[in-house]
Design an enzyme around this catalytic site. Structure first.
Site, PDB file in Angstrom:
ATOM      1  CE  LYS A 119      -4.180  -2.075   1.849  1.00  0.00           C
ATOM      2  NZ  LYS A 119      -5.248  -2.023   2.856  1.00  0.00           N
ATOM      3  CG  ASP A 172      -7.996   0.447   3.153  1.00  0.00           C
ATOM      4  OD1 ASP A 172      -8.793  -0.335   2.600  1.00  0.00           O
ATOM      5  OD2 ASP A 172      -6.758   0.315   3.075  1.00  0.00           O
TER       6      ASP A 172
END
Ligand code: ATR
Length: 277
Positions: free
Chosen positions: A71, A107
């Site tokens: 990420k 997220d």
């Protein structure tokens, strides 16, 4: 950022990625909306991420999710990124458009939508939040809690230095406590979040003292296998509102699907069943 990609493929890159439920999830929506496309899991080692991502648009991909451990690297290799991806310091969503790579992070949004759905009476401003863990997942959670208006966030992590580094990048509202203080931090919090992998099937149990849990608290666990972790079980038994972590996975995926395909998909019982099934 929507609509100008032409490939019919999407997917998730991770290492390992075999356990990912994202293909089931996206394929459920693709079928539901009659879209001729696919979503595949791509096992990509860290040292190959850049090369693989650069090649994907040429192989018919319009976008890519990235998961652990990619990420942070995914944000770095993008040409452009949303403000929230920059603030979180990581990306979980890449979109390929006109030779460019656009990064976003859904997220935090997924985390908040899941909490609001599972705990409609949740008032983030009602008191401090306790976050257990300070890894990649914690970054998005801290960002989301601050966005939602938590007056303070206390990070408790086994490795205190990691929590301190995370707190520093978010400013004065985020503080740090020792891991051995986790029970007290949980007791003082209005919102409690486990972002560690503890309690996941195959991992050790989350063993922090939970006797401070009480009615009025909202408690959530990013672990969703099993759906009911010890933390959530104890929270429910104490009269707190417990929200499982599966919804975060579903809600972070919806804006990705929308970005790629131009349709906002529904997060409902059918989707949960498809993902669990
Ligand atoms: P993710 O990106 O999913 O958050 P991660 O970056 O590996 O994964 O972070 C895992 C988190 O779980 C970390 O906060 C880690 O604590 P450390 O920073 O001390 O490693 C925490 N964690 C993992 N195993 C743990 C254990 N046995 N006891 C306490 N914390 C643990």
């Amino acid at each position: 950022m929507t609509g100008d990609a032409t490939g019919r493929l999407t997917g998730v890159a991770g290492w390992p990625v075999g356990h990912s439920r994202s293909p089931r999830l996206h394929r459920h929506w693709l079928a539901r909306h009659g879209i001729e496309g696919d979503y595949v899991a791509l096992p990509v080692a860290e040292e190959h991420l850049e090369e693989v991502v650069a090649a994907l648009p040429k192989a018919g991909f319009r976008g890519l999710n990235v998961t652990v451990p990619h990420k942070v690297a995914a944000l770095r290799l993008a040409h452009e990124a949303t403000a929230r991806a920059h603030a979180i310091g990581a990306a979980n969503l890449l979109t390929f458009a006109e030779g460019r790579i656009l990064a976003d992070n859904t997220d935090g949004e997924g985390f908040l939508r899941n909490l609001r759905e599972g705990a409609p009476l949740w008032e983030p401003g009602a008191g401090p939040a306790a976050v257990l863990g300070a890894g990649g997942a914690a970054r998005a959670v801290v960002w989301a809690l601050l966005e939602a208006g938590a007056p303070a966030v206390t990070l408790c992590n086994r490795t205190r230095a990691t929590a301190e580094a995370l707190a520093e990048s978010f400013g004065a509202r985020v503080g740090v406590a020792d891991w051995v203080q986790a029970g007290n931090v949980v007791e003082a919090a209005a919102t409690v979040v486990n972002t560690t992998s503890l309690g996941m099937a195959g991992k050790p149990e989350l063993r922090v003292p939970l006797d401070g849990l009480r009615p009025g608290q909202v408690v959530t666990d990013l672990v969703y296998a099993p759906l009911e972790t010890r933390l959530l079980r104890e929270a429910r038994a104490a009269g707190a509102t417990a929200v499982d972590g599966l919804g975060m996975l579903l809600h972070q995926a919806a804006p990705a699907f929308e970005r790629w395909w131009g349709i906002r998909p529904e997060v409902d019982g059918n989707l949960r069943a498809a993902v669990l099934g």
